[in-house]
Design an enzyme around this catalytic site. Structure first.
Site, PDB file in Angstrom:
ATOM      1  N   PHE A 142       9.440 -11.550  57.735  1.00 22.43           N
ATOM      2  CA  PHE A 142      10.000 -10.259  57.205  1.00 22.43           C
ATOM      3  C   PHE A 142      11.294 -10.155  56.674  1.00 22.43           C
ATOM      4  O   PHE A 142      12.220  -9.085  56.817  1.00 22.43           O
ATOM      5  CB  PHE A 142      10.113  -9.566  58.793  1.00 22.43           C
TER       6      PHE A 142
ATOM      7  N   GLU B 263       5.144  -3.690  52.695  1.00 24.38           N
ATOM      8  CA  GLU B 263       6.382  -2.821  53.339  1.00 24.38           C
ATOM      9  C   GLU B 263       6.054  -1.476  53.171  1.00 24.38           C
ATOM     10  O   GLU B 263       6.882  -0.794  53.818  1.00 24.38           O
ATOM     11  CB  GLU B 263       7.727  -3.190  52.295  1.00 24.38           C
TER      12      GLU B 263
END
Length: 717
Positions: A246, A670
């Site tokens: 992430f 994303e």
């Protein structure tokens, strides 16, 4: 070497079909080994010692008692650690965060700063000794509180201009029929990946090898080589399986300290961060304070747009959470002003986190658009469509494609938006108030130069080698499908090897640019390989290998605004007596270029939307202002959405073709989180009539909210 790319006719067949992950069986059976599990002979274990003061200097490290403890091999600290080279600009265009350059001086800039590494024969011995190590400090006054009026705020660019401006903002606000002027805040967020950071360093035949969990083996290789003044060819970094990243899994303190210890002891050393240590050393998303001012004509056309964002950074490293950047893409106005500012505080350095800037920024701008729609009596979707720009609002560049309107129209149809009563607080089901909300999403679709190796084996199969990273996105599988189509063969005839810096430079897994960048390199190599195969009658036993480099091809690509877009929809139920909020359903419709693997693409989009729910209702890392340390820095104290919090999430996409782009991939890692929190927050307003501008929308904030006065339209919480 080649910079050519095959045309769309070469990209057909396997791409676009749903395929399970190639390594899926290994992962669910435990056969896939992660960085902290791979065995090495004569392995030693390091345990980092972190500062207990917020700011000051180290006066003494009492190593003698610890060195006498069972199994302890060495204690590294600022007094005996090797000096590192840190005066350079890294792969991402910035100098390294000094938090990674461990043990270089006696300064302590924040609580949780690495002050020593204890190395022992076993993890248990290392931990016991690390906890026994006595470090004496000289404490200094500190500042750990972020607030909108902080005198230390300044404009900072990061990876985009710090400020943009056109038109007379104050004049256009004065001329507007409807105005919104509001402040929105988002809290600190932690990455909370399943697999914490882990690295093993060893010297083998005069060459340094690091087995790591990272988002770019070439990235970490280059940073380590520069820091330790080594030739890049003498450093190899491998990262086969990654249990989530992430944005946090770049160069960190654990890799550097492992290399230091392996060099000192001349044996393999492994350093694994605990969950609590990741809160200090793994990076995080900075809290933000954002002010949005919007002004519109009677028909809803934006006359004025201002989006200003403030985030914190450490005193040793500048990181910008560019939350105002999303407004530079989604909406235009006659007067348009955006700014990203930072404040240096005595806290750890923030870092990239899924949709950096866009995730918190979309909450502010999309909540403000919802408020403007309410005040103007305009449907929230219609308001957004009326303000869709023809070109980049700031850049003036044409869009490669912009199918946001198609996402909203398809999403509205499937969600049943036409049946929505726009009045807030009128739908009730027993003790629950029901509401629906929407928001737009946008995320950049970039690419970076990459290289790839494709080999035609003597048995008729093909091997692809590229320094890609699969951080859970299914990249290994996607590249197999892409290579199969480019080579005009079946996926079963293709073996893809990734996660090894020896395969050459390539884009990291980040910025939704990984698969697009790697696909370009793989298809370019495959095109040349097919040409060479057409000119030969036989393949030698050692095979034929072609290497691609996309630097030239990317440089020739026309300058345009390239983005994925999406429309988010949410329905919530709110119990105002208990403060409980339940998300009942979500729908996301996206325009994200070519979808390589519908199965893993849907997984990524659903994952992003789930994080949006978590961001809206749960996630909040809280610091003690007296110490700068976290309250409950673990998954018991830091709440994330679980299965009980997650409804049936529906995801789909619309056609999104860029005729100038031979790859056509935009990335889905994303875009799913962008706008999701705003859609939930807007739905909470529709359910209750109360506007929440501070995330997360906790039960206590729901309970503390006042019922709106009839003439006020909405209350603030």
């Amino acid at each position: 070497m080649t910079t050519t790319t095959p045309g769309p006719s070469a990209l057909r067949g396997a791409v676009g079909t749903a395929r399970t992950r190639i390594e899926g069986r290994e992962k669910v059976t435990g056969a896939a080994r992660y960085a902290g599990e791979i065995p090495f002979a004569d392995l030693a274990h390091g345990w980092l010692v972190l500062s207990t003061v917020t700011r000051g200097r180290i006066l003494d490290v009492e190593t003698d008692p610890v060195l006498a403890m069972p199994g302890v091999l060495t204690v590294l600290h600022h007094g005996n650690a090797p000096r590192l080279h840190t005066d350079y600009v890294g792969m991402l265009g910035t100098p390294p965060d000094p938090t990674c350059a461990v043990f270089q001086n006696d300064r302590v800039p924040f609580a949780g700063w690495p002050v020593a590494l204890v190395v022992a024969e076993t993890p248990e011995e290392a931990r016991e000794a690390a906890e026994a190590l006595v470090v004496t400090y000289d404490s200094e006054p500190h500042d750990t509180a972020l607030h909108a009026e902080h005198p230390g705020a300044y404009a900072a660019a990061g990876h985009m201009p710090a400020e943009t401006e056109k038109g007379d903002l104050e004049a256009q606000l004065a001329a507007s029929a409807f105005v919104v002027d509001a402040e929105y805040t988002t809290p600190e967020e932690q990455h909370s990946m399943m697999e914490p950071h882990a690295a093993t360093a060893r010297w083998e035949g005069g060459r340094l090898e690091v087995v790591d969990s990272n988002q770019g083996a070439g990235w970490v290789q280059g940073e380590l080589a520069t820091m330790f003044s080594l030739d890049a060819s003498s450093v190899r970094v491998r990262s086969e399986h990654i249990g989530g990243g992430f944005g946090s899994k770049g160069l960190r303190a654990h890799q550097v300290s492992a290399v230091m210890a392996a060099t000192a002891l001349q044996r393999p050393v492994r350093v694994v961060l605990t969950r609590r240590q990741t809160f200090s050393l793994g990076g995080y998303r900075s809290p933000t304070t954002q002010r949005v001012r919007l002004g519109a004509a009677p028909d809803g056309r934006l006359l004025a747009l201002e989006h200003r964002s403030l985030n914190q950074t450490s005193t040793v490293y500048e990181f910008v959470e560019p939350s105002a950047g999303v407004a530079r893409v989604l909406y235009d106005a006659d007067a348009h002003r955006t700014a990203n500012h930072v404040v240096r505080l005595d806290v750890p350095s923030p870092t990239w986190m899924r949709a950096p800037g866009e995730a918190p920024g979309s909450f502010a701008i999309e909540a403000a658009l919802d408020e403007l729609a309410e005040r103007g009596g305009i449907d929230p979707i219609e308001l957004r469509l009326r303000n869709e720009p023809d070109v980049g609002p700031v850049s003036g560049l044409p869009f490669s494609s912009n199918n946001l309107a198609a996402c909203f129209r398809e999403g509205a149809r499937r969600f049943g938006w036409a049946d929505r009563d726009p009045r807030p607080g009128v739908r009730r089901e027993g003790r629950w108030l029901l509401g629906t909300g929407t928001a737009a999403a946008s995320f950049g679709a970039g690419a970076a130069p990459s290289t790839a190796l494709v080999t035609a084996e003597a048995d008729g199969s093909f091997t692809v080698r590229i320094t890609a990273a699969d951080i859970g996105t299914g990249a290994r599988t996607a590249l197999t499908l892409i290579a199969a189509d480019a080579l005009e063969t079946a996926p079963e005839q293709v073996r893809v090897r990734i996660g090894d810096s020896d395969f050459g430079p390539a884009m990291i897994a980040g910025g939704s640019m990984g698969t697009r960048s790697w696909a370009w390199a793989v298809t370019a190599a495959a095109a040349e390989l097919r040409e060479r195969l057409a000119m030969t009658t036989s393949i030698p036993p050692e095979g034929i290998t072609v290497r691609s480099d996309t630097t030239e091809a990317l440089g020739a690509l026309a300058r345009k605004e390239r983005h994925s877009f999406g429309a988010q929809f949410a329905e919530v139920a709110v119990d105002t007596a208990t403060g409980e909020i339940r998300v009942r359903r979500m729908l996301g419709v996206f325009a994200a270029g070519r979808i390589v693997n519908p199965l893993t693409a849907r997984n990524q989009l659903v994952g992003g939307m789930t994080w949006g729910i978590s961001m809206a209702l749960h996630e909040e890392a809280v610091r003690d202002r007296n110490t700068g340390g976290h309250y409950a820095p673990d998954l018991a104290g830091y709440h994330v959405a679980t299965h009980a919090d997650t409804p049936a999430i529906e995801v789909d996409w619309v056609d999104d073709h860029d005729p100038d782009d031979p790859v056509g991939i935009k990335g889905v890692g994303e875009i799913g989180i962008v706008g999701a929190a705003a859609a939930v927050a807007n739905a909470v307003w529709h359910a209750t009539g109360v506007r929440h501008r501070n995330l997360p929308i906790r039960p206590d904030r729901v309970l503390a909210a006042t019922v709106p006065e009839p003439a006020a339209g909405a209350a603030d919480a």
